[in-house]
Design a protein around this motif. Sequence first.
Motif, PDB file in Angstrom:
ATOM      1  N   UNK A  10       0.840  -1.208   0.000  1.00 14.28           N
ATOM      2  CA  UNK A  10       0.000   0.000   0.000  1.00 14.28           C
ATOM      3  C   UNK A  10       0.871   1.252   0.000  1.00 14.28           C
ATOM      4  N   UNK A  11       1.982   1.214   0.772  1.00  9.88           N
ATOM      5  CA  UNK A  11       2.881   2.376   0.839  1.00  9.88           C
ATOM      6  C   UNK A  11       3.521   2.640  -0.520  1.00  9.88           C
ATOM      7  N   UNK A  12       3.953   1.536  -1.185  1.00 10.87           N
ATOM      8  CA  UNK A  12       4.592   1.707  -2.496  1.00 10.87           C
ATOM      9  C   UNK A  12       3.613   2.328  -3.497  1.00 10.87           C
ATOM     10  N   UNK A  13       2.382   1.782  -3.503  1.00  6.94           N
ATOM     11  CA  UNK A  13       1.366   2.308  -4.433  1.00  6.94           C
ATOM     12  C   UNK A  13       1.096   3.780  -4.151  1.00  6.94           C
ATOM     13  N   UNK A  14       0.941   4.113  -2.848  1.00  9.71           N
ATOM     14  CA  UNK A  14       0.681   5.508  -2.465  1.00  9.71           C
ATOM     15  C   UNK A  14       1.858   6.391  -2.886  1.00  9.71           C
ATOM     16  N   UNK A  15       3.087   5.877  -2.687  1.00  8.81           N
ATOM     17  CA  UNK A  15       4.301   6.627  -3.053  1.00  8.81           C
ATOM     18  C   UNK A  15       4.343   6.913  -4.548  1.00  8.81           C
ATOM     19  N   UNK A  16       3.997   5.889  -5.327  1.00  9.62           N
ATOM     20  CA  UNK A  16       4.019   6.052  -6.794  1.00  9.62           C
ATOM     21  C   UNK A  16       3.026   7.135  -7.215  1.00  9.62           C
ATOM     22  N   UNK A  17       1.808   7.095  -6.627  1.00  8.28           N
ATOM     23  CA  UNK A  17       0.791   8.113  -6.958  1.00  8.28           C
ATOM     24  C   UNK A  17       1.269   9.512  -6.548  1.00  8.28           C
ATOM     25  N   UNK A  18       1.952   9.580  -5.386  1.00 10.35           N
ATOM     26  CA  UNK A  18       2.451  10.867  -4.909  1.00 10.35           C
ATOM     27  C   UNK A  18       3.476  11.434  -5.893  1.00 10.35           C
ATOM     28  N   UNK A  19       4.400  10.566  -6.341  1.00  8.69           N
ATOM     29  CA  UNK A  19       5.430  11.014  -7.281  1.00  8.69           C
ATOM     30  C   UNK A  19       4.807  11.451  -8.613  1.00  8.69           C
ATOM     31  N   UNK A  20       3.785  10.693  -9.040  1.00  5.05           N
ATOM     32  CA  UNK A  20       3.141  11.022 -10.314  1.00  5.05           C
ATOM     33  C   UNK A  20       2.472  12.398 -10.266  1.00  5.05           C
ATOM     34  N   UNK A  21       2.035  12.792  -9.063  1.00  3.61           N
ATOM     35  CA  UNK A  21       1.348  14.081  -8.958  1.00  3.61           C
ATOM     36  C   UNK A  21       2.308  15.245  -9.169  1.00  3.61           C
ATOM     37  N   UNK A  22       3.631  14.973  -9.071  1.00  9.21           N
ATOM     38  CA  UNK A  22       4.611  16.047  -9.279  1.00  9.21           C
ATOM     39  C   UNK A  22       5.018  16.186 -10.748  1.00  9.21           C
ATOM     40  N   UNK A  23       4.539  15.259 -11.592  1.00  2.00           N
ATOM     41  CA  UNK A  23       4.924  15.318 -13.005  1.00  2.00           C
ATOM     42  C   UNK A  23       4.195  16.483 -13.661  1.00  2.00           C
ATOM     43  N   UNK A  24       4.975  17.371 -14.263  1.00  2.00           N
ATOM     44  CA  UNK A  24       4.369  18.535 -14.916  1.00  2.00           C
ATOM     45  C   UNK A  24       4.221  18.213 -16.406  1.00  2.00           C
ATOM     46  N   UNK A  25       3.028  18.388 -16.978  1.00  2.00           N
ATOM     47  CA  UNK A  25       2.892  18.110 -18.408  1.00  2.00           C
ATOM     48  C   UNK A  25       3.883  18.931 -19.238  1.00  2.00           C
ATOM     49  N   UNK A  26       4.481  18.275 -20.234  1.00  2.00           N
ATOM     50  CA  UNK A  26       5.450  18.957 -21.087  1.00  2.00           C
ATOM     51  C   UNK A  26       4.722  19.900 -22.039  1.00  2.00           C
ATOM     52  N   UNK A  27       5.231  21.103 -22.186  1.00  2.00           N
ATOM     53  CA  UNK A  27       4.677  22.063 -23.133  1.00  2.00           C
ATOM     54  C   UNK A  27       5.068  21.650 -24.550  1.00  2.00           C
ATOM     55  N   UNK A  28       4.128  21.756 -25.479  1.00  2.00           N
ATOM     56  CA  UNK A  28       4.483  21.508 -26.886  1.00  2.00           C
ATOM     57  C   UNK A  28       5.221  22.728 -27.404  1.00  2.00           C
ATOM     58  N   UNK A  29       6.287  22.472 -28.184  1.00  2.50           N
ATOM     59  CA  UNK A  29       7.027  23.620 -28.711  1.00  2.50           C
ATOM     60  C   UNK A  29       6.321  24.200 -29.931  1.00  2.50           C
ATOM     61  N   UNK A  30       6.490  25.499 -30.102  1.00  3.71           N
ATOM     62  CA  UNK A  30       5.930  26.170 -31.281  1.00  3.71           C
ATOM     63  C   UNK A  30       6.791  25.790 -32.485  1.00  3.71           C
TER      64      UNK A  30
END
Lengths: 140, 301
Positions: A10-30
């Motif tokens: 459960x801790x690992x799963x929660x940790x993975x979700x926590x880390x995923x929440x810090x992923x910032x979507x990449x901006x598409x370049x012009x």
Amino acid sequence: MKSSNVMMLASIVAGVFLLMSFVIPQEQKKPSPWTVPADYVKKANPYNKQAADLEQVGKMLWAKHCKSCHGNNGQGDGPKARQLDTDPGNFTTGEFQTQPDGSLYYKSFVGRDEMPNYEKKIPDEEDRWALVLYMRSMGK
Amino acid sequence: MKNLKNTSCMKKIILPLLLLLFGFSAAIAQEAETDKPIDKPVRSPFASDVLIDNQTGVVPVKGTFEWLIQHRFGTMDNGIKDVFGLYTPGANIRMGFNYSLLDNLVVSYGLTMKNMYSDFAVKYALLEQTRENTIPVAVTLYGNMAIDGRNEKVFGVDYNFTNRFSYFGQVIVGRKFNDWLSLQATGSFAHYNSVAADMNHDVFGVGINGRINFSPQSSVLFQCDIPLKIQSISEQLDWDVAKPNFGIGYEVSTSTHAFQIFVTSSNGILPQDNYMYNQFDLTNGFSDLMLGFTITRLWNF
């Protein structure tokens, strides 16, 4: 399964979700400015007079070859658009529509980088110009 | 001995027929060169070069490489218990690779799970239907040779490598009637070098198939292939011909892919197997019907 193992999992799963929440979507370049050869810029659409007949052909070709990235109406919102590194642009804008027919032809069929070459997939000249006509209808 | 006789008979009929067709094609090509304006071929009568178990008259442009995955699941008689055959044993799979040598000629190789057939095929678009009806129909020739890849014990005591060979030839006449309807009629011939003692080596068949296009990317497909029981070419006094093969499905296609999902009453995938051995009978309902799909991927070189 031991309760300690369940807690660990459960801790690992929660940790993975926590880390995923810090992923910032990449901006598409012009996209960088295109260099369209003069021969192409000068090209006029020889099928302008048949626009009414060919617009439906252009629409069919658009649905098959272009829609998945450029979207139903050319607004760059197709289902594959978000996977692209480069913004596919919005074809309904004045900036897009003021380009000469020849430039649209070059960008659509010769292509570069993520915009593939379509000369073999759409070999017929009339079909290619039908697509240019259809793109023109998006600005109306 | 009978095999040899059949083969020489085949040559006598097929060779002059092919020469005649090629000659006709050359004559049409010459006419097209002199007449102006050129009457161009109709736009995409079919979205891909296969239609369930059949070939269409479409040949991808020269230099195109195509990868096909063709799958037939088990029969649907267990209903939801095995999700209508999706999770039941008895599936058949063919992996195929096609390459267009010319704009109207494609060669292919495929490997089928049933009998581990290796097949080598040629498809030649002899005539393309034109927009102004100068040529009102498309005529396509398809032929293949398959090698049965099972253990040699299957072929009995007088084993010879050529016992593994089977052949299939088909003439396809198609017409795109309008933007939503394309139909094809087929005439087929299948020959197996080695069959069971109570069977014939040869079978002729006819078929009809088509596409109803209801959106720029989506169509309904259907097919009906009927092996013919012809006493005059039979080696047997009484025999059972294979069952007709029906199919109906849905196709969606894009620039580089086609995806077909369908229900059929045959699982051979290879046409000669369907015409010679199909025992699934549509009239038995779910117990003789199966789901299937085809995925194609095209690359242009």
